[in-house]
Design an enzyme around this catalytic site. Structure first.
Site, PDB file in Angstrom:
ATOM      1  N   ARG A  68       0.891  -1.089  -0.024  1.00 23.25           N
ATOM      2  CA  ARG A  68       0.127   0.089  -0.086  1.00 23.25           C
ATOM      3  C   ARG A  68       0.894   1.337   0.020  1.00 23.25           C
ATOM      4  O   ARG A  68       0.556   2.293  -0.678  1.00 23.25           O
ATOM      5  CB  ARG A  68      -1.108   0.030   1.237  1.00 23.25           C
ATOM      6  CG  ARG A  68      -1.871  -1.340   1.717  1.00 23.25           C
ATOM      7  CD  ARG A  68      -2.889  -1.101   0.797  1.00 23.25           C
ATOM      8  NE  ARG A  68      -2.578  -1.721  -0.741  1.00 23.25           N
ATOM      9  CZ  ARG A  68      -2.406  -3.013  -0.942  1.00 23.25           C
ATOM     10  NH1 ARG A  68      -2.326  -4.008   0.155  1.00 23.25           N
ATOM     11  NH2 ARG A  68      -2.387  -3.344  -2.538  1.00 23.25           N
ATOM     12  N   GLN A 100     -11.008   9.331   6.437  1.00 22.72           N
ATOM     13  CA  GLN A 100     -10.717   8.004   6.946  1.00 22.72           C
ATOM     14  C   GLN A 100      -9.588   7.196   6.111  1.00 22.72           C
ATOM     15  O   GLN A 100      -9.027   6.175   6.354  1.00 22.72           O
ATOM     16  CB  GLN A 100     -12.094   7.210   6.471  1.00 22.72           C
ATOM     17  CG  GLN A 100     -13.205   7.829   7.435  1.00 22.72           C
ATOM     18  CD  GLN A 100     -14.425   7.041   6.671  1.00 22.72           C
ATOM     19  OE1 GLN A 100     -14.789   5.799   7.294  1.00 22.72           O
ATOM     20  NE2 GLN A 100     -15.063   7.628   6.024  1.00 22.72           N
ATOM     21  N   ASN A 101      -9.218   7.984   4.839  1.00 22.52           N
ATOM     22  CA  ASN A 101      -8.040   7.475   4.011  1.00 22.52           C
ATOM     23  C   ASN A 101      -6.734   7.508   4.721  1.00 22.52           C
ATOM     24  O   ASN A 101      -6.369   8.607   5.407  1.00 22.52           O
ATOM     25  CB  ASN A 101      -8.068   8.134   2.774  1.00 22.52           C
ATOM     26  CG  ASN A 101      -9.312   7.978   1.898  1.00 22.52           C
ATOM     27  OD1 ASN A 101     -10.185   7.237   2.468  1.00 22.52           O
ATOM     28  ND2 ASN A 101      -9.581   8.456   0.804  1.00 22.52           N
ATOM     29  N   VAL A 102      -5.832   6.322   4.193  1.00 28.26           N
ATOM     30  CA  VAL A 102      -4.536   6.313   4.860  1.00 28.26           C
ATOM     31  C   VAL A 102      -3.548   7.000   3.724  1.00 28.26           C
ATOM     32  O   VAL A 102      -2.383   6.938   3.998  1.00 28.26           O
ATOM     33  CB  VAL A 102      -4.315   5.114   5.404  1.00 28.26           C
ATOM     34  CG1 VAL A 102      -4.981   4.783   6.626  1.00 28.26           C
ATOM     35  CG2 VAL A 102      -4.492   4.046   4.517  1.00 28.26           C
ATOM     36  N   HIS A 118      -7.803   7.662  10.454  1.00 24.93           N
ATOM     37  CA  HIS A 118      -7.259   6.333  10.707  1.00 24.93           C
ATOM     38  C   HIS A 118      -5.786   6.203  10.253  1.00 24.93           C
ATOM     39  O   HIS A 118      -5.370   5.013   9.897  1.00 24.93           O
ATOM     40  CB  HIS A 118      -8.168   5.534   9.625  1.00 24.93           C
ATOM     41  CG  HIS A 118      -9.465   5.358  10.040  1.00 24.93           C
ATOM     42  ND1 HIS A 118     -10.515   4.948   9.160  1.00 24.93           N
ATOM     43  CD2 HIS A 118     -10.011   5.525  11.322  1.00 24.93           C
ATOM     44  CE1 HIS A 118     -11.716   4.918   9.663  1.00 24.93           C
ATOM     45  NE2 HIS A 118     -11.452   5.179  10.967  1.00 24.93           N
ATOM     46  N   CYS A 126       6.446   3.535  16.368  1.00 25.54           N
ATOM     47  CA  CYS A 126       7.490   2.589  17.203  1.00 25.54           C
ATOM     48  C   CYS A 126       6.449   2.300  18.736  1.00 25.54           C
ATOM     49  O   CYS A 126       6.080   3.454  19.320  1.00 25.54           O
ATOM     50  CB  CYS A 126       8.627   3.205  17.784  1.00 25.54           C
ATOM     51  SG  CYS A 126       9.734   2.292  18.818  1.00 25.54           S
ATOM     52  N   ASN A 213     -21.525   9.986  -3.244  1.00 25.11           N
ATOM     53  CA  ASN A 213     -21.323   8.628  -3.510  1.00 25.11           C
ATOM     54  C   ASN A 213     -21.732   7.919  -4.541  1.00 25.11           C
ATOM     55  O   ASN A 213     -22.693   8.324  -5.119  1.00 25.11           O
ATOM     56  CB  ASN A 213     -21.730   8.072  -2.209  1.00 25.11           C
ATOM     57  CG  ASN A 213     -20.650   6.886  -1.703  1.00 25.11           C
ATOM     58  OD1 ASN A 213     -19.448   7.099  -1.478  1.00 25.11           O
ATOM     59  ND2 ASN A 213     -21.195   5.798  -1.469  1.00 25.11           N
ATOM     60  N   GLU A 215     -22.885   5.065  -4.905  1.00 22.05           N
ATOM     61  CA  GLU A 215     -24.065   4.282  -4.496  1.00 22.05           C
ATOM     62  C   GLU A 215     -24.683   4.782  -2.790  1.00 22.05           C
ATOM     63  O   GLU A 215     -23.883   5.622  -2.490  1.00 22.05           O
ATOM     64  CB  GLU A 215     -23.707   2.736  -4.272  1.00 22.05           C
ATOM     65  CG  GLU A 215     -22.733   2.493  -3.284  1.00 22.05           C
ATOM     66  CD  GLU A 215     -22.146   1.125  -3.002  1.00 22.05           C
ATOM     67  OE1 GLU A 215     -22.388   0.362  -4.242  1.00 22.05           O
ATOM     68  OE2 GLU A 215     -21.448   0.852  -2.226  1.00 22.05           O
TER      69      GLU A 215
HETATM   70  P1  NAD Z   1     -15.719   1.828   1.816  1.00 19.27           P
HETATM   71  O1  NAD Z   1     -14.388   1.273   0.842  1.00 19.27           O
HETATM   72  O2  NAD Z   1     -16.303   1.181   2.817  1.00 19.27           O
HETATM   73  O3  NAD Z   1     -16.679   2.592   0.742  1.00 19.27           O
HETATM   74  C1  NAD Z   1     -16.367   3.280  -0.353  1.00 19.27           C
HETATM   75  C2  NAD Z   1     -17.596   3.988  -0.942  1.00 19.27           C
HETATM   76  O4  NAD Z   1     -16.925   4.866  -1.983  1.00 19.27           O
HETATM   77  C3  NAD Z   1     -18.533   2.697  -1.439  1.00 19.27           C
HETATM   78  O5  NAD Z   1     -19.816   3.111  -0.816  1.00 19.27           O
HETATM   79  C4  NAD Z   1     -18.551   3.115  -2.927  1.00 19.27           C
HETATM   80  O6  NAD Z   1     -19.869   3.121  -3.581  1.00 19.27           O
HETATM   81  C5  NAD Z   1     -17.991   4.705  -3.052  1.00 19.27           C
HETATM   82  N1  NAD Z   1     -17.031   5.090  -4.341  1.00 19.27           N
HETATM   83  C6  NAD Z   1     -16.483   3.958  -5.121  1.00 19.27           C
HETATM   84  N2  NAD Z   1     -15.986   5.086  -6.069  1.00 19.27           N
HETATM   85  C7  NAD Z   1     -16.365   6.020  -5.805  1.00 19.27           C
HETATM   86  C8  NAD Z   1     -16.197   7.298  -6.627  1.00 19.27           C
HETATM   87  N3  NAD Z   1     -15.518   7.141  -7.716  1.00 19.27           N
HETATM   88  N4  NAD Z   1     -16.759   8.260  -6.355  1.00 19.27           N
HETATM   89  C9  NAD Z   1     -17.601   8.329  -5.068  1.00 19.27           C
HETATM   90  N5  NAD Z   1     -17.829   7.240  -4.153  1.00 19.27           N
HETATM   91  C10 NAD Z   1     -17.320   6.099  -4.902  1.00 19.27           C
HETATM   92  O7  NAD Z   1     -14.770   3.082   2.062  1.00 19.27           O
HETATM   93  P2  NAD Z   1     -14.713   3.650   3.582  1.00 19.27           P
HETATM   94  O8  NAD Z   1     -16.324   3.999   4.100  1.00 19.27           O
HETATM   95  O9  NAD Z   1     -13.752   4.965   3.644  1.00 19.27           O
HETATM   96  O10 NAD Z   1     -14.262   2.666   4.864  1.00 19.27           O
HETATM   97  C11 NAD Z   1     -13.322   1.880   4.559  1.00 19.27           C
HETATM   98  C12 NAD Z   1     -11.993   1.827   5.461  1.00 19.27           C
HETATM   99  O11 NAD Z   1     -10.914   1.510   4.718  1.00 19.27           O
HETATM  100  C13 NAD Z   1     -11.522   3.211   5.796  1.00 19.27           C
HETATM  101  O12 NAD Z   1     -11.439   3.205   7.353  1.00 19.27           O
HETATM  102  C14 NAD Z   1     -10.196   3.492   5.161  1.00 19.27           C
HETATM  103  O13 NAD Z   1      -9.582   3.799   6.094  1.00 19.27           O
HETATM  104  C15 NAD Z   1      -9.630   1.862   4.630  1.00 19.27           C
HETATM  105  N6  NAD Z   1      -9.610   2.201   3.367  1.00 19.27           N
HETATM  106  C16 NAD Z   1      -8.603   3.238   2.768  1.00 19.27           C
HETATM  107  C17 NAD Z   1      -8.109   3.538   1.671  1.00 19.27           C
HETATM  108  C18 NAD Z   1      -7.570   4.654   1.128  1.00 19.27           C
HETATM  109  O14 NAD Z   1      -6.953   5.238   1.829  1.00 19.27           O
HETATM  110  N7  NAD Z   1      -7.701   5.366  -0.113  1.00 19.27           N
HETATM  111  C19 NAD Z   1      -8.503   2.450   0.566  1.00 19.27           C
HETATM  112  C20 NAD Z   1      -9.087   1.271   1.127  1.00 19.27           C
HETATM  113  C21 NAD Z   1      -9.752   1.205   2.252  1.00 19.27           C
END
Ligand code: NAD
Length: 246
Positions: A68, A100-102, A118, A126, A213, A215
């Site tokens: 990642r 919430q993205n990392v 997150h 550490c 979103n 969906e």
């Molecule tokens: P999720 O994966 O549960 O949901 C993602 C949502 O985004 C879905 O409902 C989907 O329909 C929607 N989506 C997909 N493509 C889209 C687009 N182009 N435009 C708008 N919406 C779109 O994500 P979450 O709710 O963030 O929860 C997942 C957990 O996993 C989080 O805690 C996160 O830290 C982690 N995560 C992070 C990353 C990252 O940092 N990019 C990636 C995957 C998971």
């Protein structure tokens, strides 16, 4: 039920909190979580994203996060990330981005006032001395563990909030959400708590709640306004319209 027809306007003196999820980075090429039936990049989350997994199989968890981390070097922010920079430039201190993205795509797009609730892939932590280090050199991105630069610990862990761990800066997050006029979520499924619960706090504090979103999220009925589509395609125009009077 959310309103999908009434035009929304946001004043330049409004307080805005945006919560983003994996969906906003999907168009940059980073896979979401729900897209693959609860698997994250083909792994069940309990194998790679829990403190128990780290205790049980450190090499597997380490390799997963190194993949990642390396991916960050290959992806770029998309127009949705850039739209949030435009909002921040209009509102300055009245804007907070909670992600919430990392990944690091918001910062790389130019967002400044960000809380990574997150954690962050760029950072390693550490567990002995509790130091947190930005480590993205080539030598930090192999399958070999990275030692702590400040103590004897041979294995730093990813600075990621795993499932069953406490998200970061929750107090600041709650306060900002309680005080905002508009609470906007983008690309989040509404499955992962406590982030998914922030909309209830925003609503009960009187904020207008807006969702963008691909969906309907799990908490769809809580939104005042909902826009369905790909964030990178629809957010730039939405932002222009929301602020067209200000
Ligand atoms: P999720 O994966 O549960 O949901 C993602 C949502 O985004 C879905 O409902 C989907 O329909 C929607 N989506 C997909 N493509 C889209 C687009 N182009 N435009 C708008 N919406 C779109 O994500 P979450 O709710 O963030 O929860 C997942 C957990 O996993 C989080 O805690 C996160 O830290 C982690 N995560 C992070 C990353 C990252 O940092 N990019 C990636 C995957 C998971």
């Amino acid at each position: 039920m959310p309103n999908i027809h009434i035009m929304l306007r946001i004043n330049s003196d409004a307080k805005v909190v945006v919560l983003t999820g994996a969906g906003i980075s999907a168009e940059s090429g980073i896979k979401t979580f729900r897209a693959s039936d609860g698997l994250w990049e083909e792994h069940p989350i309990e194998d790679v994203a829990t403190p128990y997994a780290w205790k049980k199989n450190q090499q597997l968890v380490w390799n997963f996060y190194q993949q990642r981390r390396k991916q960050l070097l290959e992806v770029q922010p998309n127009p949705a990330h850039e739209s949030l920079v435009n909002i921040e430039n209009k509102l300055i201190d009245n804007f907070l981005l909670i992600t919430q993205n990392v990944d690091d795509l918001h910062s790389r797009a130019g967002s400044k006032n960000i809380i990574h609730m997150h954690g962050e892939l760029r950072l390693l932590r550490c567990e002995e001395c509790l130091g947190i280090f930005d480590m993205m050199e080539d030598t930090h991105l192999t399958d070999d563990f990275v030692a702590c630069p400040e103590c004897d610990n041979e294995r730093l862990r990813p600075h990621i909030v795993w499932f069953h761990e406490m998200p970061l800066q929750l107090q600041e997050i709650n306060q900002a959400v309680e005080e905002c006029d508009f609470f906007i979520t983008i690309g989040t499924s509404g499955h992962v708590t406590p982030a998914a619960g922030l909309i209830y706090l925003a609503k009960s504090s009187g904020a207008t709640c807006i969702g963008v979103n691909l969906e309907h999220p799990l908490n769809y009925d809580e939104y005042d306004h909902f826009y369905q589509g790909k964030a990178g395609e629809i957010l730039p125009n939405l932002v222009e319209n929301w602020f067209s009077n200000s």
